[in-house]
Scaffold this active site. Structure first.
Site, mmCIF file in Angstrom:
data_model
loop_
_atom_site.group_PDB
_atom_site.id
_atom_site.type_symbol
_atom_site.label_atom_id
_atom_site.label_comp_id
_atom_site.label_asym_id
_atom_site.label_seq_id
_atom_site.Cartn_x
_atom_site.Cartn_y
_atom_site.Cartn_z
ATOM 1 N NE ARG A 52 -8.029 -1.165 -6.803
ATOM 2 C CZ ARG A 52 -7.401 -1.878 -7.737
ATOM 3 N NH1 ARG A 52 -8.061 -2.484 -8.685
ATOM 4 N NH2 ARG A 52 -6.087 -1.987 -7.725
ATOM 5 C CG ASP A 71 -8.774 -1.477 -12.655
ATOM 6 O OD1 ASP A 71 -8.910 -2.692 -12.531
ATOM 7 O OD2 ASP A 71 -7.747 -0.942 -13.136
ATOM 8 N N GLY A 95 -8.273 -1.553 -22.066
ATOM 9 C CA GLY A 95 -6.858 -1.961 -22.098
ATOM 10 C C GLY A 95 -5.891 -0.794 -22.179
ATOM 11 C CE1 TYR A 113 -3.125 -4.928 -0.366
ATOM 12 C CE2 TYR A 113 -3.193 -3.170 -1.992
ATOM 13 C CZ TYR A 113 -2.491 -4.162 -1.333
ATOM 14 O OH TYR A 113 -1.166 -4.396 -1.637
ATOM 15 C CG ASP A 114 -7.029 1.150 -2.411
ATOM 16 O OD1 ASP A 114 -6.556 0.014 -2.566
ATOM 17 O OD2 ASP A 114 -7.508 1.818 -3.339
ATOM 18 C CD GLN A 137 -6.863 -1.145 -17.978
ATOM 19 O OE1 GLN A 137 -7.173 -0.739 -19.082
ATOM 20 N NE2 GLN A 137 -7.319 -2.300 -17.499
ATOM 21 N N GLY A 182 -11.702 -3.504 -19.225
ATOM 22 C CA GLY A 182 -11.832 -2.165 -19.806
ATOM 23 C C GLY A 182 -11.330 -2.163 -21.246
HETATM 24 P P1 NAD Z 1 0.886 -12.645 -1.599
HETATM 25 O O1 NAD Z 1 -0.594 -12.722 -1.495
HETATM 26 O O2 NAD Z 1 1.579 -13.604 -2.496
HETATM 27 O O3 NAD Z 1 1.559 -12.759 -0.167
HETATM 28 C C1 NAD Z 1 0.949 -12.335 1.017
HETATM 29 C C2 NAD Z 1 1.268 -13.347 2.108
HETATM 30 O O4 NAD Z 1 0.687 -12.922 3.341
HETATM 31 C C3 NAD Z 1 0.671 -14.731 1.814
HETATM 32 O O5 NAD Z 1 1.631 -15.733 2.048
HETATM 33 C C4 NAD Z 1 -0.497 -14.847 2.791
HETATM 34 O O6 NAD Z 1 -0.814 -16.175 3.110
HETATM 35 C C5 NAD Z 1 0.031 -14.034 3.951
HETATM 36 N N1 NAD Z 1 -1.019 -13.471 4.819
HETATM 37 C C6 NAD Z 1 -2.130 -12.780 4.446
HETATM 38 N N2 NAD Z 1 -2.828 -12.399 5.522
HETATM 39 C C7 NAD Z 1 -2.148 -12.856 6.615
HETATM 40 C C8 NAD Z 1 -2.369 -12.791 8.013
HETATM 41 N N3 NAD Z 1 -3.439 -12.188 8.518
HETATM 42 N N4 NAD Z 1 -1.462 -13.383 8.834
HETATM 43 C C9 NAD Z 1 -0.391 -14.038 8.330
HETATM 44 N N5 NAD Z 1 -0.138 -14.135 7.015
HETATM 45 C C10 NAD Z 1 -0.999 -13.541 6.169
HETATM 46 O O7 NAD Z 1 1.214 -11.151 -2.024
HETATM 47 P P2 NAD Z 1 2.596 -10.453 -2.403
HETATM 48 O O8 NAD Z 1 2.459 -9.940 -3.781
HETATM 49 O O9 NAD Z 1 3.738 -11.328 -2.078
HETATM 50 O O10 NAD Z 1 2.569 -9.197 -1.440
HETATM 51 C C11 NAD Z 1 3.315 -9.158 -0.226
HETATM 52 C C12 NAD Z 1 3.147 -7.802 0.418
HETATM 53 O O11 NAD Z 1 3.619 -6.782 -0.460
HETATM 54 C C13 NAD Z 1 1.690 -7.459 0.753
HETATM 55 O O12 NAD Z 1 1.654 -6.804 1.991
HETATM 56 C C14 NAD Z 1 1.302 -6.500 -0.347
HETATM 57 O O13 NAD Z 1 0.319 -5.586 0.072
HETATM 58 C C15 NAD Z 1 2.614 -5.799 -0.643
HETATM 59 N N6 NAD Z 1 2.632 -5.286 -2.024
HETATM 60 C C16 NAD Z 1 2.737 -6.132 -3.081
HETATM 61 C C17 NAD Z 1 2.706 -5.624 -4.371
HETATM 62 C C18 NAD Z 1 2.855 -6.504 -5.578
HETATM 63 O O14 NAD Z 1 2.753 -6.001 -6.700
HETATM 64 N N7 NAD Z 1 3.103 -7.793 -5.457
HETATM 65 C C19 NAD Z 1 2.551 -4.249 -4.577
HETATM 66 C C20 NAD Z 1 2.404 -3.426 -3.460
HETATM 67 C C21 NAD Z 1 2.468 -3.950 -2.183
HETATM 68 N N1 UDP Z 2 -6.406 -6.816 -15.445
HETATM 69 C C1 UDP Z 2 -6.805 -7.271 -16.689
HETATM 70 N N2 UDP Z 2 -7.010 -8.604 -16.850
HETATM 71 C C2 UDP Z 2 -6.804 -9.503 -15.847
HETATM 72 C C3 UDP Z 2 -6.367 -9.037 -14.575
HETATM 73 C C4 UDP Z 2 -6.191 -7.675 -14.416
HETATM 74 O O1 UDP Z 2 -6.985 -6.490 -17.625
HETATM 75 O O2 UDP Z 2 -6.982 -10.704 -16.080
HETATM 76 C C5 UDP Z 2 -6.191 -5.367 -15.278
HETATM 77 C C6 UDP Z 2 -6.817 -4.764 -14.032
HETATM 78 O O3 UDP Z 2 -8.191 -4.430 -14.262
HETATM 79 C C7 UDP Z 2 -5.926 -3.551 -13.835
HETATM 80 C C8 UDP Z 2 -4.539 -4.035 -14.292
HETATM 81 O O4 UDP Z 2 -4.805 -5.166 -15.135
HETATM 82 O O5 UDP Z 2 -6.352 -2.501 -14.668
HETATM 83 C C9 UDP Z 2 -3.640 -4.464 -13.145
HETATM 84 O O6 UDP Z 2 -4.377 -5.354 -12.339
HETATM 85 P P1 UDP Z 2 -3.761 -6.162 -11.124
HETATM 86 O O7 UDP Z 2 -4.882 -6.900 -10.484
HETATM 87 O O8 UDP Z 2 -2.590 -6.939 -11.600
HETATM 88 O O9 UDP Z 2 -3.160 -5.058 -10.138
HETATM 89 P P2 UDP Z 2 -3.699 -3.678 -9.574
HETATM 90 O O10 UDP Z 2 -5.029 -3.325 -10.193
HETATM 91 O O11 UDP Z 2 -3.801 -3.900 -8.107
HETATM 92 O O12 UDP Z 2 -2.649 -2.718 -9.963
#
Ligand code: NAD
Ligand code: UDP
Length: 316
Positions: free
Chosen positions: A144, A275, A209, A147-148, A211, A207
């Site tokens: 992970r 996770d 469940g 991303y993190d 979490q 896991g």
């Molecule tokens: P998503 O995957 O639906 O949207 C991401 C968008 O970015 C997509 O349209 C993808 O095609 C585009 N993209 C990816 N890499 C790119 C690049 N190099 N150049 C141009 N476009 C690119 O995800 P989302 O849930 O809509 O998330 C949007 C943003 O919010 C992300 O930055 C994500 O990290 C952040 N975020 C989302 C959540 C959540 O729970 N949905 C939580 C925390 C942060």
């Molecule tokens: N998860 C799950 N079943 C799935 C997809 C995700 O149990 O089909 C779990 C995953 O392991 C995590 C939680 O649900 O513990 C949230 O996962 P998600 O991928 O939605 O987001 P994130 O882990 O980035 O918070």
């Protein structure tokens, strides 16, 4: 007042498409920049003919040039673990080289820029709820980490551009968000459980469940994003944006089974590496500084999301 020109990177994605709609409804010009890695043209089909909307197929790891920009919302980055792990080096490039390009663009145009950061910067947190001054517990070398650590570096870049170039920055840390326009194959838990439930397939719990996550409905997030962008210059964040209502994955599965009236059975799988076990936002800052709090209840938001996926299933 003349219309603002607003760039939304990742605008064809789940959150980005809701943001584009809200900004167009406020009578702005919106440029949506997306490489469609996880986004979809379907998400923006409603406003493609809107003269205030422009879609540019573009990858933010390459520089972007345009004549005028007032604000940038930087959302480009895959957000679902299955997607960001699929091409981890690209994920890091998007969060570093891509972010540098967007910060450079903001600098050139003296534009405000907001970073969609994440609760993932807290990693597998040791304190609950998570408050903004907690530095997190992140594995630098796990699956992970692209991303993190990528998102942590994005925050660092934002702060360095602020300190070195006095850029007008805003950082929000978004907690798990759900709603319509998530892709069927998004892979995150809510879209998985709903699609499994409505097609009577087994629910896949990772896991045991127990979490937890704290889920916010997308409409609440969009309001907070726009409030943050329009806040005074001194308010730069980072600021948590999420819904403090914490549920376990077992509880989430049973709510979705109840709301969909599904007979799906539950299967348990191995918990993926790193996770996080618990996640819960402290939103005191957002309440105080943005006068914002989430208002959509989990069951209400899930009902809307279930309706969306049912409609999608009928048309495909
Ligand atoms: P998503 O995957 O639906 O949207 C991401 C968008 O970015 C997509 O349209 C993808 O095609 C585009 N993209 C990816 N890499 C790119 C690049 N190099 N150049 C141009 N476009 C690119 O995800 P989302 O849930 O809509 O998330 C949007 C943003 O919010 C992300 O930055 C994500 O990290 C952040 N975020 C989302 C959540 C959540 O729970 N949905 C939580 C925390 C942060
Ligand atoms: N998860 C799950 N079943 C799935 C997809 C995700 O149990 O089909 C779990 C995953 O392991 C995590 C939680 O649900 O513990 C949230 O996962 P998600 O991928 O939605 O987001 P994130 O882990 O980035 O918070």
């Amino acid at each position: 007042m003349s219309k603002k020109t607003i760039l939304v990177t990742g605008g064809a994605g789940f959150i980005g498409s809701h943001l584009c709609r809200a900004l167009l409804n406020l009578d702005n010009k919106v440029i949506c920049l997306d490489n469609l890695f996880t986004g979809s043209p379907e998400n923006i089909i409603d406003f493609k003919s809107n003269p205030n909307f422009e879609f540019v197929f573009h990858d933010i790891i390459k520089p972007f040039y345009t004549e005028h920009i007032d604000e940038i919302y930087n959302l480009a980055c895959p957000a679902s673990p299955i997607h960001y792990k699929r091409n981890p080096i690209k994920t890091i490039k998007t969060c570093t080289a891509g972010v540098i390009n967007m910060l450079g663009l903001a600098k050139k145009h003296n534009a405000k820029i907001l970073q969609a950061s994440t609760s993932e910067i807290y990693g597998d947190p040791e304190i609950h709820p998570q408050i903004e001054n907690y530095n997190g517990n992140v594995n630098t070398i796990g699956p992970r980490s692209c991303y993190d650590e990528g998102k942590r570096c994005s925050e660092t870049l934002f702060m360095d551009y602020y300190r070195e170039h006095q850029l007008k920055i805003k950082i929000i840390r978004i907690f798990n968000t759900y709603g319509p326009n998530m892709a069927v194959d998004d892979g995150r838990v809510i879209s998985n459980f709903i699609n499994q439930a409505i097609s009577e397939k087994n629910i896949t719990i990772n896991g045991d469940g127990n979490q937890t996550r704290s889920f916010q409905y997308v409409d609440d997030l969009i309001k907070a994003m726009i409030k943050m962008m329009n806040s005074n210059r001194e308010l730069i964040g980072p600021i948590n944006i999420g819904n403090p209502n914490e549920v376990s994955m077992n509880e989430l599965a049973s709510i979705i089974l109840k709301l969909t009236e599904s007979n799906s059975k539950i299967n348990y799988y191995k918990l993926p590496e790193d996770d996080p076990l618990r996640r819960n936002p402290d939103i005191t800052l957002a309440k105080k500084q943005l006068m914002w709090k989430p208002i959509v209840d989990l069951e209400d938001g899930l009902k809307k999301t279930i309706g969306y996926f049912r409609r999608l299933n009928e048309t495909t």
